[in-house]
Design an enzyme around this catalytic site. Structure first.
Site, PDB file in Angstrom:
ATOM      1  N   MET A  78       1.620  10.603   6.261  1.00  0.00           N
ATOM      2  CA  MET A  78       1.262   9.589   5.266  1.00  0.00           C
ATOM      3  C   MET A  78       1.334   8.207   5.890  1.00  0.00           C
ATOM      4  O   MET A  78       2.267   7.887   6.622  1.00  0.00           O
ATOM      5  CB  MET A  78       2.191   9.665   4.066  1.00  0.00           C
ATOM      6  CG  MET A  78       1.860  10.867   3.236  1.00  0.00           C
ATOM      7  SD  MET A  78       2.447  10.675   1.582  1.00  0.00           S
ATOM      8  CE  MET A  78       1.994  12.277   0.938  1.00  0.00           C
ATOM      9  N   HIS A 123       6.893   6.050   1.556  1.00  0.00           N
ATOM     10  CA  HIS A 123       7.776   4.910   1.260  1.00  0.00           C
ATOM     11  C   HIS A 123       8.821   5.312   0.221  1.00  0.00           C
ATOM     12  O   HIS A 123       9.999   4.963   0.333  1.00  0.00           O
ATOM     13  CB  HIS A 123       6.970   3.735   0.689  1.00  0.00           C
ATOM     14  CG  HIS A 123       6.032   3.108   1.683  1.00  0.00           C
ATOM     15  ND1 HIS A 123       4.671   3.219   1.585  1.00  0.00           N
ATOM     16  CD2 HIS A 123       6.274   2.358   2.789  1.00  0.00           C
ATOM     17  CE1 HIS A 123       4.111   2.558   2.584  1.00  0.00           C
ATOM     18  NE2 HIS A 123       5.050   2.029   3.323  1.00  0.00           N
ATOM     19  N   GLY A 182      10.855   4.793   8.435  1.00  0.00           N
ATOM     20  CA  GLY A 182      10.240   6.110   8.611  1.00  0.00           C
ATOM     21  C   GLY A 182      10.111   6.472  10.089  1.00  0.00           C
ATOM     22  O   GLY A 182       9.856   5.612  10.934  1.00  0.00           O
ATOM     23  N   SER A 213      -0.305   3.928   5.096  1.00  0.00           N
ATOM     24  CA  SER A 213      -1.115   3.040   4.253  1.00  0.00           C
ATOM     25  C   SER A 213      -2.557   3.008   4.763  1.00  0.00           C
ATOM     26  O   SER A 213      -3.490   2.807   4.004  1.00  0.00           O
ATOM     27  CB  SER A 213      -0.533   1.640   4.284  1.00  0.00           C
ATOM     28  OG  SER A 213       0.819   1.705   3.922  1.00  0.00           O
ATOM     29  N   GLN A 271       2.742  -9.497  13.434  1.00  0.00           N
ATOM     30  CA  GLN A 271       2.809  -8.214  14.129  1.00  0.00           C
ATOM     31  C   GLN A 271       1.423  -7.593  14.345  1.00  0.00           C
ATOM     32  O   GLN A 271       1.303  -6.509  14.890  1.00  0.00           O
ATOM     33  CB  GLN A 271       3.742  -7.236  13.414  1.00  0.00           C
ATOM     34  CG  GLN A 271       3.225  -6.686  12.095  1.00  0.00           C
ATOM     35  CD  GLN A 271       4.296  -5.859  11.394  1.00  0.00           C
ATOM     36  OE1 GLN A 271       5.250  -6.394  10.828  1.00  0.00           O
ATOM     37  NE2 GLN A 271       4.173  -4.537  11.448  1.00  0.00           N
ATOM     38  N   ALA A 305       0.861  -1.195   0.000  1.00  0.00           N
ATOM     39  CA  ALA A 305       0.000   0.000   0.000  1.00  0.00           C
ATOM     40  C   ALA A 305       0.895   1.242   0.000  1.00  0.00           C
ATOM     41  O   ALA A 305       0.803   2.118   0.867  1.00  0.00           O
ATOM     42  CB  ALA A 305      -0.956  -0.016   1.187  1.00  0.00           C
ATOM     43  N   LYS A 346       7.718   8.045  11.273  1.00  0.00           N
ATOM     44  CA  LYS A 346       6.309   8.010  11.715  1.00  0.00           C
ATOM     45  C   LYS A 346       6.134   6.911  12.765  1.00  0.00           C
ATOM     46  O   LYS A 346       5.449   7.078  13.740  1.00  0.00           O
ATOM     47  CB  LYS A 346       5.353   7.781  10.551  1.00  0.00           C
ATOM     48  CG  LYS A 346       3.895   7.865  11.038  1.00  0.00           C
ATOM     49  CD  LYS A 346       2.903   7.713   9.933  1.00  0.00           C
ATOM     50  CE  LYS A 346       2.695   6.276   9.541  1.00  0.00           C
ATOM     51  NZ  LYS A 346       2.042   5.451  10.586  1.00  0.00           N
ATOM     52  N   ASP A 347       6.808   5.777  12.532  1.00  0.00           N
ATOM     53  CA  ASP A 347       6.806   4.705  13.528  1.00  0.00           C
ATOM     54  C   ASP A 347       8.101   4.827  14.321  1.00  0.00           C
ATOM     55  O   ASP A 347       9.019   4.002  14.196  1.00  0.00           O
ATOM     56  CB  ASP A 347       6.701   3.341  12.820  1.00  0.00           C
ATOM     57  CG  ASP A 347       5.399   3.231  12.062  1.00  0.00           C
ATOM     58  OD1 ASP A 347       4.344   3.261  12.694  1.00  0.00           O
ATOM     59  OD2 ASP A 347       5.434   3.152  10.819  1.00  0.00           O
TER      60      ASP A 347
END
Ligand code: PAF
Length: 281
Positions: free
Chosen positions: A186, A37, A149, A188, A61, A32, A151-152
């Site tokens: 951003m 990415h 990333g 998925s 996970q 996705a 973001k995580d």
């Protein structure tokens, strides 16, 4: 760009690259794909001879079977995006048995405590699942550099710890969060939001920016109250908001001058779990 759908052919490809002493940059994904990415591959392209992507929705996970089932799967589209980016040399799309030949078990890791904070507490077993798949992918891809990333952010810290405890010679790079025009990070998962929900979710980034302004001016408990009020007013389900020490990821109730801090937030928008974070100045 070469596309590999099984382990044997992919491992042959990696061996031939290694024989030619090519440096490998790698960013694993669950597909996705979006511009966030692609920014990982832009970074990888700058510093490596070849760039490898992988697409694998990793069952171990997910602690919520519904979340796994609803996870978007858009492989054809993903391959096209990677091809069009002209950044990636090969994409590995393994089958479950290529990653879990002995059955789908997650390993258990001790990541020094960071695995129990935030997402670790909210999603039991999640980071063991991430560690298991990333360890296996690292062993197959044998990258010199790997890109994740921010973001995580907690995942990024977990991967740094993973290479340390496994003693793998892989350099881990964090890549800045890529945002939509309205500031929404951003992800998925954004595919599952309606246009109106996407617009409304910009409050997450707006709030993080306010937190950055309040930080070191207003007390942390007062910042938490203000954030809760914003989400109550907007009638949005704030799962958690906290400010944590960037190294230990432990929640901070007050700040010390000599430490770095980051704000972390999780909001549920009609069963879509959105996460975001921001380094605080
Ligand atoms: O961040 C992700 O997409 C996944 O957690 C990862 C690192 C690809 C492991 O499945």
């Amino acid at each position: 760009m070469q596309v590999f759908y099984n382990r044997t052919s992919f491992l042959q490809y990696i061996d031939s690259q290694k024989e030619q002493h090519k440096t490998i940059g790698f960013a694993p994904t669950m597909g996705a794909l979006h511009a966030g990415h692609i920014s990982l591959y832009e970074e990888a392209k700058k510093h490596n001879d070849i760039v490898i992507s992988s697409i694998f929705v990793n069952p171990t996970q997910f602690n919520n079977p519904e979340d796994l089932e609803k996870y978007p799967r858009t492989v054809d589209d993903d391959i096209e995006k990677l091809e069009n980016s002209k950044l990636v040399d090969a994409v590995y799309i393994p089958q479950v048995q290529d990653i879990y030949p002995d059955g789908m078990e997650r390993k258990h890791y001790e990541f020094g405590g960071i695995e129990n904070e935030m997402e670790g507490a909210a999603r039991p077993g999640h980071f063991d699942g991430v560690g298991t798949v990333v360890e296996e992918l690292f062993r197959q891809v044998k990258p010199d550099n790997a890109y994740f990333g921010e973001k995580d952010f907690q995942q990024l810290k977990i991967i740094e710890k993973l290479v340390e405890i496994l003693n793998l010679d892989i350099k881990i790079h964090g890549v800045k969060i890529h945002r939509e025009n309205n500031g929404l990070a951003m992800s998925s998962r954004n595919m599952r939001l309606s246009a109106a929900e996407k617009e409304a979710s910009s409050v997450i980034y707006q709030t993080l920016k306010k937190v950055d302004d309040w930080f070191r001016v207003v007390s942390i408990p007062e910042i938490k109250n203000r954030v809760q009020e914003i989400f109550d007013r907007d009638d949005m389900a704030l799962e958690y908001f906290l400010i944590a020490d960037e190294d230990t990821l432990r929640e901070a109730d007050f700040f010390s001058e000599d430490k770095n801090y980051r704000a972390f937030i999780v909001v549920n928008v009609d069963q879509v779990r959105l996460i975001d974070n921001m380094h605080l100045k």
